[in-house]
Every structure is written in C-alpha cells, then in structure tokens.
Design a protein around this motif. Structure first.
Motif, PDB file in Angstrom:
ATOM      1  N   SER A  44      61.813  25.093  57.784  1.00  0.00           N
ATOM      2  CA  SER A  44      62.128  26.178  56.858  1.00  0.00           C
ATOM      3  C   SER A  44      63.326  25.776  56.004  1.00  0.00           C
ATOM      4  CB  SER A  44      62.445  27.440  57.660  1.00  0.00           C
ATOM      5  OG  SER A  44      62.657  28.531  56.820  1.00  0.00           O
ATOM      6  N   VAL A  45      63.164  25.936  54.694  1.00  0.00           N
ATOM      7  CA  VAL A  45      64.218  25.556  53.741  1.00  0.00           C
ATOM      8  C   VAL A  45      64.497  26.736  52.819  1.00  0.00           C
ATOM      9  CG1 VAL A  45      63.584  23.112  53.812  1.00  0.00           C
ATOM     10  CG2 VAL A  45      62.593  24.578  52.062  1.00  0.00           C
ATOM     11  N   PRO A  46      65.682  26.769  52.197  1.00  0.00           N
ATOM     12  CA  PRO A  46      65.952  27.825  51.221  1.00  0.00           C
ATOM     13  C   PRO A  46      64.891  27.816  50.118  1.00  0.00           C
ATOM     14  CG  PRO A  46      67.966  26.640  51.744  1.00  0.00           C
ATOM     15  CD  PRO A  46      66.827  25.878  52.381  1.00  0.00           C
ATOM     16  N   ALA A  47      64.519  28.993  49.651  1.00  0.00           N
ATOM     17  CA  ALA A  47      63.451  29.118  48.654  1.00  0.00           C
ATOM     18  C   ALA A  47      63.758  28.347  47.374  1.00  0.00           C
ATOM     19  CB  ALA A  47      63.191  30.587  48.347  1.00  0.00           C
ATOM     20  N   ARG A  48      65.028  28.283  46.983  1.00  0.00           N
ATOM     21  CA  ARG A  48      65.365  27.575  45.742  1.00  0.00           C
ATOM     22  C   ARG A  48      65.021  26.092  45.835  1.00  0.00           C
ATOM     23  NH1 ARG A  48      70.037  25.059  46.905  1.00  0.00           N
ATOM     24  NH2 ARG A  48      71.455  26.033  48.354  1.00  0.00           N
ATOM     25  N   LEU A  49      64.873  25.577  47.053  1.00  0.00           N
ATOM     26  CA  LEU A  49      64.447  24.204  47.276  1.00  0.00           C
ATOM     27  C   LEU A  49      62.957  24.159  47.655  1.00  0.00           C
ATOM     28  CD1 LEU A  49      65.492  21.280  47.451  1.00  0.00           C
ATOM     29  CD2 LEU A  49      65.983  21.716  49.866  1.00  0.00           C
ATOM     30  N   GLY A  50      62.526  25.115  48.457  1.00  0.00           N
ATOM     31  CA  GLY A  50      61.151  25.130  48.953  1.00  0.00           C
ATOM     32  C   GLY A  50      60.105  25.415  47.892  1.00  0.00           C
ATOM     33  N   ARG A  51      60.413  26.317  46.971  1.00  0.00           N
ATOM     34  CA  ARG A  51      59.445  26.643  45.904  1.00  0.00           C
ATOM     35  C   ARG A  51      59.148  25.428  45.024  1.00  0.00           C
ATOM     36  NH1 ARG A  51      56.488  31.484  45.727  1.00  0.00           N
ATOM     37  NH2 ARG A  51      57.691  33.023  46.867  1.00  0.00           N
ATOM     38  N   PRO A  52      60.186  24.729  44.511  1.00  0.00           N
ATOM     39  CA  PRO A  52      59.887  23.531  43.711  1.00  0.00           C
ATOM     40  C   PRO A  52      59.171  22.453  44.543  1.00  0.00           C
ATOM     41  CG  PRO A  52      62.188  24.163  43.430  1.00  0.00           C
ATOM     42  CD  PRO A  52      61.617  25.039  44.499  1.00  0.00           C
ATOM     43  N   ALA A  53      59.537  22.300  45.815  1.00  0.00           N
ATOM     44  CA  ALA A  53      58.866  21.311  46.669  1.00  0.00           C
ATOM     45  C   ALA A  53      57.391  21.670  46.822  1.00  0.00           C
ATOM     46  CB  ALA A  53      59.551  21.225  48.030  1.00  0.00           C
ATOM     47  N   LEU A  54      57.107  22.943  46.961  1.00  0.00           N
ATOM     48  CA  LEU A  54      55.727  23.413  47.062  1.00  0.00           C
ATOM     49  C   LEU A  54      54.957  23.063  45.787  1.00  0.00           C
ATOM     50  CD1 LEU A  54      53.904  25.006  49.023  1.00  0.00           C
ATOM     51  CD2 LEU A  54      54.653  27.076  47.864  1.00  0.00           C
ATOM     52  N   ASP A  55      55.580  23.260  44.636  1.00  0.00           N
ATOM     53  CA  ASP A  55      54.955  22.907  43.359  1.00  0.00           C
ATOM     54  C   ASP A  55      54.695  21.402  43.270  1.00  0.00           C
ATOM     55  OD1 ASP A  55      54.992  25.542  42.545  1.00  0.00           O
ATOM     56  OD2 ASP A  55      56.813  25.321  41.341  1.00  0.00           O
ATOM     57  N   ILE A  56      55.633  20.613  43.760  1.00  0.00           N
ATOM     58  CA  ILE A  56      55.485  19.157  43.747  1.00  0.00           C
ATOM     59  C   ILE A  56      54.326  18.730  44.643  1.00  0.00           C
ATOM     60  CG2 ILE A  56      56.609  16.980  44.432  1.00  0.00           C
ATOM     61  CD1 ILE A  56      59.288  18.432  43.552  1.00  0.00           C
ATOM     62  N   LEU A  57      54.175  19.395  45.783  1.00  0.00           N
ATOM     63  CA  LEU A  57      53.095  19.063  46.722  1.00  0.00           C
ATOM     64  C   LEU A  57      51.744  19.596  46.281  1.00  0.00           C
ATOM     65  CD1 LEU A  57      54.864  19.743  50.124  1.00  0.00           C
ATOM     66  CD2 LEU A  57      54.165  17.521  49.219  1.00  0.00           C
ATOM     67  N   ASP A  58      51.714  20.491  45.321  1.00  0.00           N
ATOM     68  CA  ASP A  58      50.463  21.089  44.863  1.00  0.00           C
ATOM     69  C   ASP A  58      49.485  20.004  44.433  1.00  0.00           C
ATOM     70  OD1 ASP A  58      48.754  23.183  44.364  1.00  0.00           O
ATOM     71  OD2 ASP A  58      49.440  23.462  42.309  1.00  0.00           O
ATOM     72  N   GLY A  59      48.227  20.323  44.553  1.00  0.00           N
ATOM     73  CA  GLY A  59      47.204  19.346  44.187  1.00  0.00           C
ATOM     74  C   GLY A  59      46.487  18.822  45.414  1.00  0.00           C
ATOM     75  N   GLY A  60      46.350  19.672  46.415  1.00  0.00           N
ATOM     76  CA  GLY A  60      45.623  19.280  47.607  1.00  0.00           C
ATOM     77  C   GLY A  60      46.461  18.596  48.664  1.00  0.00           C
ATOM     78  N   LEU A  61      47.747  18.380  48.385  1.00  0.00           N
ATOM     79  CA  LEU A  61      48.595  17.700  49.351  1.00  0.00           C
ATOM     80  C   LEU A  61      49.331  18.659  50.273  1.00  0.00           C
ATOM     81  CD1 LEU A  61      50.200  15.002  47.025  1.00  0.00           C
ATOM     82  CD2 LEU A  61      48.296  14.726  48.618  1.00  0.00           C
ATOM     83  N   CYS A  62      49.286  19.933  49.965  1.00  0.00           N
ATOM     84  CA  CYS A  62      50.082  20.897  50.708  1.00  0.00           C
ATOM     85  C   CYS A  62      49.260  21.581  51.800  1.00  0.00           C
ATOM     86  CB  CYS A  62      50.654  21.943  49.748  1.00  0.00           C
ATOM     87  SG  CYS A  62      51.933  22.942  50.517  1.00  0.00           S
ATOM     88  N   GLY A  63      49.831  21.606  52.995  1.00  0.00           N
ATOM     89  CA  GLY A  63      49.254  22.367  54.087  1.00  0.00           C
ATOM     90  C   GLY A  63      49.844  23.768  54.072  1.00  0.00           C
ATOM     91  N   PRO A  64      49.657  24.527  55.146  1.00  0.00           N
ATOM     92  CA  PRO A  64      50.123  25.909  55.185  1.00  0.00           C
ATOM     93  C   PRO A  64      51.632  26.044  54.963  1.00  0.00           C
ATOM     94  CG  PRO A  64      48.626  25.463  57.001  1.00  0.00           C
ATOM     95  CD  PRO A  64      48.928  24.151  56.357  1.00  0.00           C
ATOM     96  N   ALA A  65      51.988  27.073  54.173  1.00  0.00           N
ATOM     97  CA  ALA A  65      53.390  27.360  53.880  1.00  0.00           C
ATOM     98  C   ALA A  65      53.572  28.868  53.786  1.00  0.00           C
ATOM     99  CB  ALA A  65      53.813  26.693  52.578  1.00  0.00           C
ATOM    100  N   LEU A  66      54.715  29.335  54.267  1.00  0.00           N
ATOM    101  CA  LEU A  66      55.039  30.762  54.321  1.00  0.00           C
ATOM    102  C   LEU A  66      56.288  31.085  53.522  1.00  0.00           C
ATOM    103  CD1 LEU A  66      54.910  30.892  58.196  1.00  0.00           C
ATOM    104  CD2 LEU A  66      53.392  32.246  56.766  1.00  0.00           C
ATOM    105  N   ALA A  67      56.351  32.321  53.046  1.00  0.00           N
ATOM    106  CA  ALA A  67      57.596  32.869  52.501  1.00  0.00           C
ATOM    107  C   ALA A  67      58.058  33.930  53.480  1.00  0.00           C
ATOM    108  CB  ALA A  67      57.358  33.490  51.130  1.00  0.00           C
ATOM    109  N   ASP A  68      59.362  34.010  53.727  1.00  0.00           N
ATOM    110  CA  ASP A  68      59.878  34.988  54.678  1.00  0.00           C
ATOM    111  C   ASP A  68      60.218  36.302  53.986  1.00  0.00           C
ATOM    112  OD1 ASP A  68      62.232  34.433  53.331  1.00  0.00           O
ATOM    113  OD2 ASP A  68      63.359  33.881  55.109  1.00  0.00           O
ATOM    114  N   PHE A  69      60.703  37.265  54.774  1.00  0.00           N
ATOM    115  CA  PHE A  69      61.135  38.551  54.243  1.00  0.00           C
ATOM    116  C   PHE A  69      62.182  38.299  53.163  1.00  0.00           C
ATOM    117  CE2 PHE A  69      59.858  39.539  58.606  1.00  0.00           C
ATOM    118  CZ  PHE A  69      58.979  40.587  58.369  1.00  0.00           C
ATOM    119  N   GLY A  70      62.018  38.890  52.023  1.00  0.00           N
ATOM    120  CA  GLY A  70      62.992  38.741  50.958  1.00  0.00           C
ATOM    121  C   GLY A  70      62.863  37.457  50.170  1.00  0.00           C
ATOM    122  N   ASP A  71      61.858  36.650  50.470  1.00  0.00           N
ATOM    123  CA  ASP A  71      61.639  35.381  49.755  1.00  0.00           C
ATOM    124  C   ASP A  71      62.860  34.472  49.767  1.00  0.00           C
ATOM    125  OD1 ASP A  71      58.994  35.813  49.111  1.00  0.00           O
ATOM    126  OD2 ASP A  71      59.461  36.812  47.224  1.00  0.00           O
TER     127      ASP A  71
END
Length: 144
Positions: A44-71
């Motif tokens: 689990s990482v801060p959203a300001r880092l996790g959201r861009p990382a998720l975008d970078i992994l997009d394209g079939g490379l990303c497995g399951p990912a969650l956002a917590d309460f309050g994002d």
C-alpha cells in the motif's frame, strides 16, 4: 469447466472458502476481511504515488488494486512473500499474519473499492514492474 470469478478467486484466501462465499452472498455485505499472505500479499502506497503508478502499469500489466477509505492509499495485490522482502520508504506491507478489508468484486461499495478488480485468473501485480512504476511515478512527482 466453470470459469473462476473474482469472488471465487478472492474466497480461496479465506480459511473456509465455500463458507466465506456463502456468507458474502447471503449477507450482501460490501466489505469483508481476508488474510494476506495466503494467496497474495499487499503493498500500500500513498495515492499521490499509487495513482500514477497504476496509470503506468495500465495496458494489461496491472493486477488487482484497491483504493482505501478517503482515497488516501492505493494497495496492490502481489505474490506471497513480497511483503517480507520489500524495502521502500512509505510503503505499507501486509503479508502472513495480517488481514485486509476487501470489497465485493462484483458490487460497487463506498469506501474501500477496486481500482482494478480481480478477474479470477489469479493474476497479481509483478513486484519488479510495480517497483519500476513506483520509481517512475516518484520521478514525475519531483518534476513539480
């Protein structure tokens, strides 16, 4: 052969998978507790880092990912054992002996929610690709 759903796949982490699935379906609860370290670990990482990382992994490379309460955080499901070996500032790791809250993969829920729901295939986030995506995301933050 019946295809595995995200719900079935998640339930395999429970001590009693069939009982877990039945309870989740019967009660209609949006959120349940599952043990980490059995089928997957969680980083689990801060959203300001996790959201861009998720975008970078997009394209079939990303497995399951969650956002917590309050994002505030993004959590990535990774192979078992990753939490014990991960070295990184600001990364919370959940492995054997810990439990996490997960939303139903086929229902919308408030609070904790899937950004990338499990598809039942068992695919997880590759720790090497995730680390590279986090480094790239951090470099992007420093450009501000």
């Amino acid at each position: 052969m019946e295809s595995t759903t995200g719900l079935h796949w998640l339930a395999q982490a429970a001590p009693d998978p069939a009982g877990f699935r039945a309870q989740w379906e019967r009660t209609g609860l949006g959120l349940m507790l599952l043990p980490a370290g059995r089928r997957w670990d969680v980083l689990s990482v801060p959203a300001r880092l996790g959201r861009p990382a998720l975008d970078i992994l997009d394209g079939g490379l990303c497995g399951p990912a969650l956002a917590d309460f309050g994002d505030e955080h993004v959590s990535f499901l990774v192979p078992v054992g990753t939490a014990a070996r991960w070295v990184g500032t600001g990364v919370r790791c959940a492995g054997e002996g810990t439990w996490i809250v997960v939303p139903h993969p086929e229902r919308r829920s408030r609070g904790v929610r899937w950004l990338v729901p499990p598809d039942g295939s068992g695919r997880l986030n590759d720790p090497v690709l995730l680390e590279l995506a986090l480094h790239e995301a951090a470099a992007g933050l420093s450009d501000w």
